[in-house]
Write a protein that holds these residues in place. Sequence first.
Motif, short mmCIF file in Angstrom:
data_model
loop_
_atom_site.label_atom_id
_atom_site.label_comp_id
_atom_site.label_asym_id
_atom_site.label_seq_id
_atom_site.Cartn_x
_atom_site.Cartn_y
_atom_site.Cartn_z
N MET A 294 0.85 -1.19 0.00
CA MET A 294 0.00 0.00 0.00
C MET A 294 0.89 1.24 0.00
O MET A 294 1.79 1.36 0.83
CB MET A 294 -0.91 -0.01 1.23
CG MET A 294 -1.84 1.19 1.31
SD MET A 294 -2.94 1.06 2.74
CE MET A 294 -1.78 1.03 4.07
N LEU A 295 0.63 2.16 -0.89
CA LEU A 295 1.44 3.36 -1.03
C LEU A 295 0.83 4.48 -0.20
O LEU A 295 -0.33 4.85 -0.36
CB LEU A 295 1.52 3.78 -2.49
CG LEU A 295 2.43 4.97 -2.82
CD1 LEU A 295 3.87 4.66 -2.45
CD2 LEU A 295 2.32 5.32 -4.30
N ASN A 296 1.62 5.04 0.71
CA ASN A 296 1.20 6.16 1.53
C ASN A 296 0.92 7.36 0.62
O ASN A 296 1.81 7.81 -0.10
CB ASN A 296 2.32 6.48 2.53
CG ASN A 296 1.94 7.55 3.52
OD1 ASN A 296 1.21 8.48 3.20
ND2 ASN A 296 2.46 7.43 4.73
N PRO A 297 -0.29 7.91 0.63
CA PRO A 297 -0.61 9.01 -0.30
C PRO A 297 0.24 10.25 -0.09
O PRO A 297 0.58 10.95 -1.04
CB PRO A 297 -2.10 9.28 -0.03
CG PRO A 297 -2.37 8.70 1.31
CD PRO A 297 -1.46 7.53 1.45
N LEU A 298 0.60 10.54 1.16
CA LEU A 298 1.44 11.72 1.42
C LEU A 298 2.85 11.50 0.88
O LEU A 298 3.46 12.43 0.33
CB LEU A 298 1.48 12.02 2.92
CG LEU A 298 0.16 12.47 3.57
CD1 LEU A 298 0.37 12.82 5.03
CD2 LEU A 298 -0.44 13.64 2.81
N VAL A 299 3.36 10.29 1.04
CA VAL A 299 4.68 9.99 0.48
C VAL A 299 4.65 10.13 -1.04
O VAL A 299 5.61 10.63 -1.65
CB VAL A 299 5.13 8.57 0.89
CG1 VAL A 299 6.40 8.16 0.14
CG2 VAL A 299 5.37 8.49 2.38
N PHE A 300 3.54 9.72 -1.64
CA PHE A 300 3.42 9.82 -3.10
C PHE A 300 3.48 11.29 -3.55
O PHE A 300 4.15 11.63 -4.53
CB PHE A 300 2.12 9.17 -3.57
CG PHE A 300 1.94 9.19 -5.06
CD1 PHE A 300 2.66 8.31 -5.87
CD2 PHE A 300 1.08 10.08 -5.67
CE1 PHE A 300 2.51 8.32 -7.24
CE2 PHE A 300 0.92 10.11 -7.04
CZ PHE A 300 1.64 9.22 -7.83
N ILE A 301 2.79 12.17 -2.81
CA ILE A 301 2.80 13.60 -3.16
C ILE A 301 4.22 14.16 -3.06
O ILE A 301 4.71 14.84 -3.96
CB ILE A 301 1.85 14.38 -2.23
CG1 ILE A 301 0.40 13.99 -2.51
CG2 ILE A 301 2.02 15.89 -2.43
CD1 ILE A 301 -0.60 14.55 -1.51
N ILE A 302 4.89 13.83 -1.95
CA ILE A 302 6.26 14.30 -1.76
C ILE A 302 7.17 13.72 -2.84
O ILE A 302 8.05 14.41 -3.38
CB ILE A 302 6.77 13.92 -0.36
CG1 ILE A 302 5.91 14.57 0.71
CG2 ILE A 302 8.22 14.34 -0.18
CD1 ILE A 302 6.21 14.08 2.12
N ALA A 303 6.95 12.44 -3.19
CA ALA A 303 7.78 11.79 -4.20
C ALA A 303 7.63 12.46 -5.55
O ALA A 303 8.61 12.59 -6.30
CB ALA A 303 7.43 10.31 -4.30
N MET A 304 6.41 12.89 -5.88
CA MET A 304 6.22 13.56 -7.17
C MET A 304 6.96 14.89 -7.23
O MET A 304 7.50 15.27 -8.27
CB MET A 304 4.72 13.78 -7.41
CG MET A 304 3.93 12.50 -7.66
SD MET A 304 4.55 11.53 -9.08
CE MET A 304 5.59 10.31 -8.25
N VAL A 305 6.99 15.60 -6.09
CA VAL A 305 7.76 16.85 -6.04
C VAL A 305 9.24 16.54 -6.23
O VAL A 305 9.95 17.22 -6.98
CB VAL A 305 7.51 17.58 -4.71
CG1 VAL A 305 8.42 18.81 -4.59
CG2 VAL A 305 6.05 17.98 -4.59
N GLY A 306 9.71 15.50 -5.55
CA GLY A 306 11.11 15.11 -5.70
C GLY A 306 11.43 14.63 -7.09
O GLY A 306 12.51 14.91 -7.63
N ALA A 307 10.47 13.92 -7.72
CA ALA A 307 10.69 13.43 -9.08
C ALA A 307 10.86 14.59 -10.05
O ALA A 307 11.71 14.55 -10.95
CB ALA A 307 9.53 12.54 -9.50
N TRP A 308 10.05 15.64 -9.86
CA TRP A 308 10.16 16.81 -10.73
C TRP A 308 11.54 17.46 -10.58
O TRP A 308 12.16 17.86 -11.56
CB TRP A 308 9.06 17.80 -10.41
CG TRP A 308 9.14 19.10 -11.17
CD1 TRP A 308 9.29 20.34 -10.67
CD2 TRP A 308 9.08 19.25 -12.59
NE1 TRP A 308 9.33 21.28 -11.67
CE2 TRP A 308 9.20 20.64 -12.86
CE3 TRP A 308 8.93 18.37 -13.65
CZ2 TRP A 308 9.19 21.15 -14.16
CZ3 TRP A 308 8.91 18.87 -14.95
CH2 TRP A 308 9.05 20.25 -15.19
N ARG A 309 12.03 17.53 -9.35
CA ARG A 309 13.36 18.10 -9.11
C ARG A 309 14.44 17.25 -9.80
O ARG A 309 15.36 17.78 -10.44
CB ARG A 309 13.64 18.19 -7.61
CG ARG A 309 15.03 18.73 -7.28
CD ARG A 309 15.28 18.68 -5.77
NE ARG A 309 16.61 19.18 -5.45
CZ ARG A 309 16.91 20.43 -5.20
NH1 ARG A 309 15.95 21.36 -5.20
NH2 ARG A 309 18.14 20.80 -4.92
#
Length: 247
Positions: free
Chosen positions: A1-16
Amino acid sequence: MLNPLVFIIAMVGAWRVIRLMLKQDNAASLLVLTVLPFLIYLFFHSLHSRVQGNWPAPMYPTLALFAGIAAAYPPANVGRWFKALAPTAVGLGVVLAGLVYVHAFAPLNTSLGRKDPTHQMRGWQQVGDEVARLAKANDIDWVATTSYGLTGQMSNALKTSGLKVYGIPERMRYAMIPDNLQNPENSDMLYVTEERRDRSQKLKSNFNQVELLETIPRENKGLFGKTAIENVRIYRLSGAKEPLKSN
């Protein structure tokens, strides 16, 4: 199960990381190219068939790295709310993981049936015990299945019974097992199948008699009662006409 908050943070990091990759940063390029081919494959596969929920799991370590990068180097133009996401995500992850572990051990709610991913863990030992009883009553040593998942469940549930479990399709999956478990020859067998995946009609080309012995429920027993997940059928296959073929 993917933590939704981690996913949001990960997308910001992915963009960087992607922006760094476009500037020909080798470390950033390695991170992106680690997951990009697999992500492209999943996208095209989803256009014509289902992507199973566990398939993206190999991407999770890279997503965790993306999240770590975003938490360590947050964008300059974000407010305090983003900086608070990291500790909140950790807390939410601990709570969610704890609930999943408790539910996996002792179901909190049994009404979801097959929609509950942990249903795959439930009720198989009771099914195996009934299969072992019928095998003994019918003097049978072999148990046949027609799905790899059920082959695994029956192998585990019957591991102390002395019964041999034979998965009919995709025999290459079982190339490593001993020769004495590879060929049931002309033996009578019990065929175990979920009701929704019943292939007994096809087995009539291999056996003179395909007889339904019993239909039993596979049950989910929780803290507040139990519910039936699905029905499991047990057949007797006798009078072999031709060898079983993988299909």
